[in-house]
Design an enzyme around this catalytic site. Structure first.
Site, PDB file in Angstrom:
ATOM      1  N   ARG A 175      46.357  37.277  56.696  1.00 50.19           N
ATOM      2  CA  ARG A 175      45.249  36.841  55.814  1.00 50.19           C
ATOM      3  C   ARG A 175      44.692  35.476  56.203  1.00 50.19           C
ATOM      4  NH1 ARG A 175      45.860  40.836  55.974  1.00 50.19           N
ATOM      5  NH2 ARG A 175      46.754  42.337  54.568  1.00 50.19           N
ATOM      6  N   CYS A 225      44.265  40.881  45.638  1.00 53.06           N
ATOM      7  CA  CYS A 225      45.510  40.152  45.375  1.00 53.06           C
ATOM      8  C   CYS A 225      45.213  38.676  45.166  1.00 53.06           C
ATOM      9  CB  CYS A 225      46.475  40.308  46.552  1.00 53.06           C
ATOM     10  SG  CYS A 225      47.168  41.964  46.611  1.00 53.06           S
ATOM     11  N   GLU A 295      45.611  33.750  47.742  1.00 49.94           N
ATOM     12  CA  GLU A 295      44.814  34.538  48.695  1.00 49.94           C
ATOM     13  C   GLU A 295      43.338  34.432  48.288  1.00 49.94           C
ATOM     14  OE1 GLU A 295      46.420  38.335  49.851  1.00 49.94           O
ATOM     15  OE2 GLU A 295      44.424  39.157  50.212  1.00 49.94           O
TER      16      GLU A 295
HETATM   17  C1  LIG Z   1      39.900  46.029  44.520  1.00 48.64           C
HETATM   18  C2  LIG Z   1      40.099  45.105  45.700  1.00 48.64           C
HETATM   19  C3  LIG Z   1      40.987  45.469  46.700  1.00 48.64           C
HETATM   20  C4  LIG Z   1      41.199  44.625  47.793  1.00 48.64           C
HETATM   21  N1  LIG Z   1      42.074  45.014  48.772  1.00 48.64           N
HETATM   22  C5  LIG Z   1      42.263  44.225  49.843  1.00 48.64           C
HETATM   23  C6  LIG Z   1      43.160  44.626  50.893  1.00 48.64           C
HETATM   24  O1  LIG Z   1      43.763  45.688  50.872  1.00 48.64           O
HETATM   25  N2  LIG Z   1      43.305  43.790  51.941  1.00 48.64           N
HETATM   26  C7  LIG Z   1      42.641  42.599  52.033  1.00 48.64           C
HETATM   27  O2  LIG Z   1      42.803  41.885  53.037  1.00 48.64           O
HETATM   28  N3  LIG Z   1      41.794  42.204  51.058  1.00 48.64           N
HETATM   29  C8  LIG Z   1      41.586  42.972  49.981  1.00 48.64           C
HETATM   30  N4  LIG Z   1      40.745  42.559  48.986  1.00 48.64           N
HETATM   31  C9  LIG Z   1      40.124  41.233  49.058  1.00 48.64           C
HETATM   32  C10 LIG Z   1      38.723  41.218  49.734  1.00 48.64           C
HETATM   33  O3  LIG Z   1      38.100  42.459  49.604  1.00 48.64           O
HETATM   34  C11 LIG Z   1      38.810  40.839  51.204  1.00 48.64           C
HETATM   35  O4  LIG Z   1      39.409  39.578  51.344  1.00 48.64           O
HETATM   36  C12 LIG Z   1      37.402  40.804  51.847  1.00 48.64           C
HETATM   37  O5  LIG Z   1      37.548  40.753  53.241  1.00 48.64           O
HETATM   38  C13 LIG Z   1      36.563  39.632  51.377  1.00 48.64           C
HETATM   39  O6  LIG Z   1      35.241  39.783  51.869  1.00 48.64           O
HETATM   40  P1  LIG Z   1      33.994  39.223  51.044  1.00 48.64           P
HETATM   41  O7  LIG Z   1      32.790  39.371  51.872  1.00 48.64           O
HETATM   42  O8  LIG Z   1      33.946  39.842  49.713  1.00 48.64           O
HETATM   43  O9  LIG Z   1      34.413  37.693  50.950  1.00 48.64           O
HETATM   44  P2  LIG Z   1      33.947  36.607  49.873  1.00 48.64           P
HETATM   45  O10 LIG Z   1      34.775  36.746  48.648  1.00 48.64           O
HETATM   46  O11 LIG Z   1      32.483  36.601  49.722  1.00 48.64           O
HETATM   47  O12 LIG Z   1      34.385  35.291  50.654  1.00 48.64           O
HETATM   48  C14 LIG Z   1      35.747  35.081  50.984  1.00 48.64           C
HETATM   49  C15 LIG Z   1      35.847  33.782  51.806  1.00 48.64           C
HETATM   50  O13 LIG Z   1      35.183  33.958  53.040  1.00 48.64           O
HETATM   51  C16 LIG Z   1      34.134  32.984  53.196  1.00 48.64           C
HETATM   52  N5  LIG Z   1      33.031  33.680  53.872  1.00 48.64           N
HETATM   53  C17 LIG Z   1      32.451  34.860  53.516  1.00 48.64           C
HETATM   54  N6  LIG Z   1      31.496  35.188  54.413  1.00 48.64           N
HETATM   55  C18 LIG Z   1      31.482  34.193  55.334  1.00 48.64           C
HETATM   56  C19 LIG Z   1      30.687  33.934  56.509  1.00 48.64           C
HETATM   57  N7  LIG Z   1      29.722  34.779  56.910  1.00 48.64           N
HETATM   58  N8  LIG Z   1      30.943  32.818  57.220  1.00 48.64           N
HETATM   59  C20 LIG Z   1      31.915  31.948  56.837  1.00 48.64           C
HETATM   60  N9  LIG Z   1      32.658  32.110  55.735  1.00 48.64           N
HETATM   61  C21 LIG Z   1      32.456  33.223  54.990  1.00 48.64           C
HETATM   62  C22 LIG Z   1      33.794  32.536  51.777  1.00 48.64           C
HETATM   63  O14 LIG Z   1      33.259  31.231  51.782  1.00 48.64           O
HETATM   64  C23 LIG Z   1      35.161  32.599  51.118  1.00 48.64           C
HETATM   65  O15 LIG Z   1      35.910  31.438  51.416  1.00 48.64           O
HETATM   66  C24 LIG Z   1      40.503  43.390  47.883  1.00 48.64           C
HETATM   67  C25 LIG Z   1      39.585  43.038  46.877  1.00 48.64           C
HETATM   68  C26 LIG Z   1      39.383  43.885  45.805  1.00 48.64           C
HETATM   69  C27 LIG Z   1      38.374  43.497  44.738  1.00 48.64           C
END
Ligand SMILES: Cc1cc2nc3c(=O)[nH]c(=O)nc-3n(C[C@H](O)[C@H](O)[C@H](O)COP(=O)(O)OP(=O)(O)OC[C@H]3O[C@@H](n4cnc5c(N)ncnc54)[C@H](O)[C@@H]3O)c2cc1C
Length: 308
Positions: A175, A225, A295
């Site tokens: 992660r 998580c 996380e």
């Molecule tokens: C129901 C559910 C299940 C999930 N299951 C998993 C799982 O199995 N495994 C897992 O790893 N995660 C899981 N997650 C967490 C999440 O989906 C992942 O971490 C996902 O990759 C986050 O992507 P996001 O675009 O939504 O990030 P965001 O929440 O928008 O951002 C996360 C971080 O990344 C940064 N960021 C986003 N985009 C950029 C960019 N273009 N450049 C620089 N920084 C950036 C943001 O500033 C922030 O710090 C789950 C979430 C939910 C709601």
């Protein structure tokens, strides 16, 4: 903080007073005083240059599925990457090179690879959010993480330049990726390398990954998580044994299904979620002497809060 005035070329993509809760899966938190929503890499670079010239720091949000946004007004501009959603496909022998904007939803490229029988993303099946968010946190499951598919990552620097880095030059761990070390760099796109396989094989592998999700709350508003697993232990198990399952603060509640998920009930405040998370962290520390690391990423809470 003063309200920055956007140059004419950015007027269309700079919005004022935008509620951020709908841009996150938790559905909590306040309003961005300034939201920048670039539609392509050039607009992103222009926006970065503008913010630099105004000496403004900024937050980034993609799919908002791993983020907790603070209540109230978020003063620093927020760059929302979801409109960086272009995808192009090229081939190299039996490999497929998928060039994806940072705002492309992981589920969309997974659906495409399933349809075409391209292997390489089965291990991230079912993970919400964008490519950019997945790369920053090296999103994954027990079956593997996104890093194994990454050929190259493109970013926009704090001064508005374009940079690239090969997937193998990036340091990936659980992660975490070294891409997060430069807090100002904004991922603009990634090239993913997939292999031609069959629809049947990809479906079977993905079904296995998706099956593991049955232990997670379904349909609730969460950000995945809350805590990372410490070495050789499961955060969820520790939280459960520390008595966190079902605990609540206001409308924020620890899931009855999985103790490492906090759910938003009744449009709770971000403060409730943060308080509950800290309460759980404290309970695990009391019982096991282990300080769980977050996380979930926090936005707008101030330096040091919920750092993981
Ligand atoms: C129901 C559910 C299940 C999930 N299951 C998993 C799982 O199995 N495994 C897992 O790893 N995660 C899981 N997650 C967490 C999440 O989906 C992942 O971490 C996902 O990759 C986050 O992507 P996001 O675009 O939504 O990030 P965001 O929440 O928008 O951002 C996360 C971080 O990344 C940064 N960021 C986003 N985009 C950029 C960019 N273009 N450049 C620089 N920084 C950036 C943001 O500033 C922030 O710090 C789950 C979430 C939910 C709601």
């Amino acid at each position: 903080m003063r309200q920055p005035s956007a140059p004419d070329r950015l007027k269309e993509i700079v919005l004022s007073d935008v509620p951020l809760a709908p841009l996150t899966t938790l559905g909590a938190g306040g309003t961005a005083r300034t939201l920048v929503s670039p539609r392509n890499r050039d607009e992103l670079a222009l926006a970065a240059r503008w913010l630099k010239s105004e000496a403004l720091s900024y937050h980034i949000i993609g799919g908002g599925s791993n983020s907790l946004v603070a209540d109230g007004e978020i003063e620093a501009p927020v760059i929302w990457t979801r409109k960086l959603d272009a995808v192009s496909i090229s081939r190299e022998g039996s490999d497929i090179l998928l060039t994806c904007g940072a705002g492309v939803l992981l589920k969309n490229i997974f659906a495409l690879s399933l349809q075409e029988g391209w292997s390489g993303l089965e291990q991230v099946a079912g993970i919400p959010g964008t490519v950019g968010g997945a790369l920053i946190g090296n999103a994954g499951t027990k079956e593997g993480d996104i890093s194994s598919a990454v050929e190259m990552v493109g970013s926009v620097t704090a001064v508005g330049g374009h940079a690239t880095i090969g997937g193998r030059e990036i340091r990936w761990s659980y992660r975490k990726s070294s891409l997060a070390e430069d807090g100002d760099a904004i991922i603009s796109y990634a090239v993913l390398r997939l292999r031609q396989s069959t629809k049947e094989a990809v479906t079977a592998a993905a079904r296995y990954t998706l099956g593991q999700r049955s232990a997670q709350p379904f349909g609730a508003r969460t950000a995945g998580c809350v805590f990372k697993n410490p070495q050789s232990a499961k955060a969820g198990r520790m939280l459960e044994e520390a008595g966190c399952k079902g605990l609540s603060v206001g409308g924020a509640k620890v899931s009855d299904v999985h103790a490492n998920f906090i759910e938003n009930h009744d449009d709770c405040s971000a403060a409730d979620i943060a308080k509950l998370a800290k309460l759980c962290q404290g309970k695990v520390y009391e019982k096991f002497g282990v300080m769980l690391r977050f996380e979930i990423k926090s936005l707008g809470f101030g330096r040091g809060f919920m750092e993981g």
